[in-house]
Design a protein around this motif. Structure first.
Motif, PDB file in Angstrom:
ATOM      1  N   HIS A  32     -13.699 -47.009 -63.301  1.00 55.91           N
ATOM      2  CA  HIS A  32     -14.477 -47.567 -62.175  1.00 55.91           C
ATOM      3  C   HIS A  32     -15.964 -47.277 -62.353  1.00 55.91           C
ATOM      4  O   HIS A  32     -16.813 -48.156 -62.207  1.00 55.91           O
ATOM      5  CB  HIS A  32     -13.939 -46.952 -60.882  1.00 55.91           C
ATOM      6  CG  HIS A  32     -14.683 -47.391 -59.654  1.00 55.91           C
ATOM      7  ND1 HIS A  32     -14.601 -48.658 -59.160  1.00 55.91           N
ATOM      8  CD2 HIS A  32     -15.527 -46.711 -58.834  1.00 55.91           C
ATOM      9  CE1 HIS A  32     -15.335 -48.768 -58.082  1.00 55.91           C
ATOM     10  NE2 HIS A  32     -15.915 -47.600 -57.863  1.00 55.91           N
ATOM     11  N   ALA A  51      -4.376 -45.262 -52.706  1.00 59.00           N
ATOM     12  CA  ALA A  51      -3.677 -45.838 -53.846  1.00 59.00           C
ATOM     13  C   ALA A  51      -2.257 -45.294 -53.947  1.00 59.00           C
ATOM     14  O   ALA A  51      -1.297 -46.050 -54.172  1.00 59.00           O
ATOM     15  CB  ALA A  51      -4.447 -45.548 -55.136  1.00 59.00           C
ATOM     16  N   ARG A 110      -7.144 -54.449 -60.883  1.00 58.24           N
ATOM     17  CA  ARG A 110      -5.817 -53.947 -60.516  1.00 58.24           C
ATOM     18  C   ARG A 110      -5.617 -53.971 -59.008  1.00 58.24           C
ATOM     19  O   ARG A 110      -4.532 -54.300 -58.528  1.00 58.24           O
ATOM     20  CB  ARG A 110      -5.638 -52.541 -61.094  1.00 58.24           C
ATOM     21  CG  ARG A 110      -5.783 -52.537 -62.627  1.00 58.24           C
ATOM     22  CD  ARG A 110      -5.680 -51.150 -63.245  1.00 58.24           C
ATOM     23  NE  ARG A 110      -5.857 -51.251 -64.699  1.00 58.24           N
ATOM     24  CZ  ARG A 110      -6.971 -50.930 -65.345  1.00 58.24           C
ATOM     25  NH1 ARG A 110      -8.016 -50.463 -64.681  1.00 58.24           N
ATOM     26  NH2 ARG A 110      -7.045 -51.060 -66.657  1.00 58.24           N
ATOM     27  N   ARG A 111      -6.654 -53.585 -58.265  1.00 63.50           N
ATOM     28  CA  ARG A 111      -6.537 -53.638 -56.807  1.00 63.50           C
ATOM     29  C   ARG A 111      -6.312 -55.063 -56.332  1.00 63.50           C
ATOM     30  O   ARG A 111      -5.454 -55.319 -55.471  1.00 63.50           O
ATOM     31  CB  ARG A 111      -7.806 -53.067 -56.169  1.00 63.50           C
ATOM     32  CG  ARG A 111      -7.754 -53.069 -54.632  1.00 63.50           C
ATOM     33  CD  ARG A 111      -9.044 -52.564 -54.033  1.00 63.50           C
ATOM     34  NE  ARG A 111     -10.165 -53.453 -54.319  1.00 63.50           N
ATOM     35  CZ  ARG A 111     -11.419 -53.201 -53.972  1.00 63.50           C
ATOM     36  NH1 ARG A 111     -11.712 -52.066 -53.357  1.00 63.50           N
ATOM     37  NH2 ARG A 111     -12.388 -54.055 -54.258  1.00 63.50           N
ATOM     38  N   LEU A 139      -2.982 -48.792 -61.704  1.00 59.60           N
ATOM     39  CA  LEU A 139      -3.993 -48.415 -60.722  1.00 59.60           C
ATOM     40  C   LEU A 139      -4.004 -46.902 -60.515  1.00 59.60           C
ATOM     41  O   LEU A 139      -5.064 -46.268 -60.472  1.00 59.60           O
ATOM     42  CB  LEU A 139      -3.718 -49.125 -59.391  1.00 59.60           C
ATOM     43  CG  LEU A 139      -4.729 -48.866 -58.272  1.00 59.60           C
ATOM     44  CD1 LEU A 139      -6.061 -49.542 -58.577  1.00 59.60           C
ATOM     45  CD2 LEU A 139      -4.194 -49.364 -56.932  1.00 59.60           C
ATOM     46  N   THR A 180      -8.481 -49.041 -51.630  1.00 60.98           N
ATOM     47  CA  THR A 180      -8.514 -48.279 -52.876  1.00 60.98           C
ATOM     48  C   THR A 180      -9.684 -48.738 -53.736  1.00 60.98           C
ATOM     49  O   THR A 180     -10.283 -49.794 -53.505  1.00 60.98           O
ATOM     50  CB  THR A 180      -7.205 -48.451 -53.661  1.00 60.98           C
ATOM     51  OG1 THR A 180      -7.074 -49.833 -54.070  1.00 60.98           O
ATOM     52  CG2 THR A 180      -6.001 -48.094 -52.803  1.00 60.98           C
ATOM     53  N   GLU A 210     -11.454 -50.303 -56.994  1.00 61.47           N
ATOM     54  CA  GLU A 210     -11.116 -51.311 -57.993  1.00 61.47           C
ATOM     55  C   GLU A 210     -11.346 -50.751 -59.393  1.00 61.47           C
ATOM     56  O   GLU A 210     -12.195 -49.871 -59.599  1.00 61.47           O
ATOM     57  CB  GLU A 210     -11.978 -52.564 -57.774  1.00 61.47           C
ATOM     58  CG  GLU A 210     -11.657 -53.721 -58.691  1.00 61.47           C
ATOM     59  CD  GLU A 210     -10.237 -54.227 -58.534  1.00 61.47           C
ATOM     60  OE1 GLU A 210      -9.323 -53.543 -59.053  1.00 61.47           O
ATOM     61  OE2 GLU A 210     -10.054 -55.294 -57.922  1.00 61.47           O
ATOM     62  N   SER A 211     -10.581 -51.247 -60.366  1.00 61.13           N
ATOM     63  CA  SER A 211     -10.785 -50.851 -61.761  1.00 61.13           C
ATOM     64  C   SER A 211     -10.374 -52.001 -62.660  1.00 61.13           C
ATOM     65  O   SER A 211      -9.513 -52.817 -62.307  1.00 61.13           O
ATOM     66  CB  SER A 211      -9.972 -49.591 -62.100  1.00 61.13           C
ATOM     67  OG  SER A 211      -8.581 -49.807 -61.944  1.00 61.13           O
TER      68      SER A 211
END
Length: 475
Positions: free
Chosen positions: A6, A33, A96-97, A144, A206, A208-209
């Motif tokens: 992130h 998460a 992923r989020r 995640l 959560t 994001e990544s």
């Protein structure tokens, strides 16, 4: 330890969503998460095993014949297993989020359609959509967590999420049966709607990544080829035993040809869906194959033990459910325990679990007293719970975090297809008249599966000998 994916995306001007105010504390986003993934895994596993005892009631309510009813189960499992491979990588590339929220929303909407389904074809179609949502939740959710938690906490968090899911897997048949008897089979789907909505809302909180090491380019040809190959293979495993042999051979040839085409595509693609280097990661491959063998045995275990409690040991449905709570609890607690295993011991421990599982299955087939049978079943719940949870936890520990979704998708696809083999064996055990399988049939199946577990354990131990076990994540 900071969420380096992130942070890296932000520092490099990557794809992570812009924020207008100060970011929330890392601990807070991690907890959101963990809660979201735990909730999603619980829903997925509950719907995988919760309708087994409800099929006769579904048939009566929807005026459906017995030949079409198994598709209520199969459609969900086939859809989930077929689409998981690409879902993990899409999460890496597009967030992923974001993909987790989409998966939960799709799962909840499809559950609503299942609850309202007026006919069997509508219910089966909604189950396909529900499986598509599940195929996003599981691999994307695990990746995640991998990118949200530092190394020291990652395994424990993933183990806790999988342990909660293990509870639904072990208790699903009895929860589904109780809801069906007390209310309706539709109640199981109604339960999913608020849970999925809550999960989607929590997922939005959560961090994001993304995978910032690769361009946002999807290997669509590879994705379509892989999906077609897995669909053909899944249908063949699920239905092939009822087909005439020429059709079975044709289906097998089609699946193999598509798989070969997919492998060729991935070796030549500039940005492959699955990095060919993944299969050269010996610990990852060993863990995945061991988990596949353990998952096949687990499916048989979850089918045979409840039936034996009712048949061989003469318990009522309620009594069998109460007795099975002990193995179910052992399976649920195994997830958090597996999360505490260091990466360097993961391969060795999963092989030990596979060998112990073989011994458990053999002992179950020969147990002559109920207390001994139940004690062995509790040990089996713990052993198979550790093996299945450790597979998903440890495979994430031996790959690069930025491709965590890809690795999780491949692992989940392999073990889901293996579970399909277990379901096929379960179908072969079923009594044509609808009654429970005979003790002789279940005993033979347990011994055959035990032999398969032991053979897989020895073969994998020989293959991994000298390859070493990782003490740190590859770079």
């Amino acid at each position: 330890m900071r969420d380096h994916v992130h942070d890296k995306a932000q520092s490099e001007g990557g794809d992570t969503a812009r924020v207008t105010g100060p970011p929330p504390p890392a601990d807070t986003t991690r907890r959101w998460a963990l809660f979201t993934v735990s909730l999603g895994v619980f829903c997925i596993q509950l719907d995988s095993f919760g309708l087994n005892l409800a099929l006769p009631r579904i048939g009566r309510d929807l005026h459906a014949s017995g030949t079409g009813l198994p598709w209520v189960i199969s459609a969900y499992l086939l859809s989930t297993g077929t689409l998981m491979l690409g879902a993990g990588r899409l999460g890496d590339l597009f967030g992923r989020r974001r993909l987790l929220v989409i998966g939960l929303a799709l799962f909840g909407g499809a559950s609503l359609a299942c609850a309202l389904a007026p006919t069997l074809p509508v219910l089966v179609g909604a189950r396909v959509a529900q499986g598509a949502g599940a195929s996003l939740i599981m691999p994307v959710g695990l990746s995640l967590l991998t990118n949200a938690y530092p190394d020291a906490l990652r395994g424990r968090a993933t183990g806790l999420a999988l342990g909660i899911g293990g509870t639904a897997m072990a208790c699903g048949p009895f929860v589904g049966g109780a809801l069906t008897e007390a209310l309706s089979w539709r109640a199981l789907f109604w339960l999913n709607v608020p849970l999925a909505a809550l999960g989607a809302l929590c997922a939005a909180r959560t961090a994001e990544s993304y995978d910032t090491t690769a361009p946002r380019t999807v290997d669509w040809s590879g994705l379509l080829t892989a999906t077609a190959a897995l669909a053909a293979l899944s249908v063949l495993i699920d239905r092939g035993r009822t087909w005439p042999w020429p059709l079975t051979l044709s289906g097998a040839a089609t699946a193999l040809a598509l798989l070969a085409l997919f492998v060729h595509r991935e070796r030549t693609a500039r940005h492959p869906l699955v990095d060919p280097g993944l299969v050269r990661n010996a610990p990852y491959v060993a863990l995945t194959l061991t988990g596949a063998a353990a998952n096949t045995a687990t499916v048989l275990f979850l089918f045979v033990v409840p039936l034996s409690l009712q048949g061989q040991w003469g318990l009522s449905v309620g009594g069998a459910g109460l007795a099975f709570l002990a193995p179910a609890l052992a399976m649920a607690l195994a997830g958090p325990l597996a999360g505490r295993v260091p990466a360097w011991a993961a391969v060795r421990l999963t092989l030990c679990c596979l060998a112990a599982g073989a011994l458990v299955l053999a002992c179950l087939s020969w147990a002559a007293a109920f207390p001994m049978y139940l004690a062995v079943a509790v040990l089996g719940g713990a052993v198979f719970g550790v093996a299945n949870s450790l597979t998903l936890i440890a495979t994430q520990a031996v790959i690069r975090p930025e491709r965590a979704g890809e690795a999780s998708g491949v692992t989940k696809t392999v073990i889901t297809v293996a579970a399909g083999l277990g379901v096929g064996l379960v179908g072969a055990l079923a009594d044509p008249d609808g009654g429970p399988a005979s003790p002789a049939a279940t005993g033979a199946a347990l011994r055959i599966t035990a032999l398969g577990c032991l053979t897989a354990c020895l073969a994998l131990a020989a293959w991994t000998r000298g390859s070493g076990e990782p003490s740190r994540r590859p770079q």
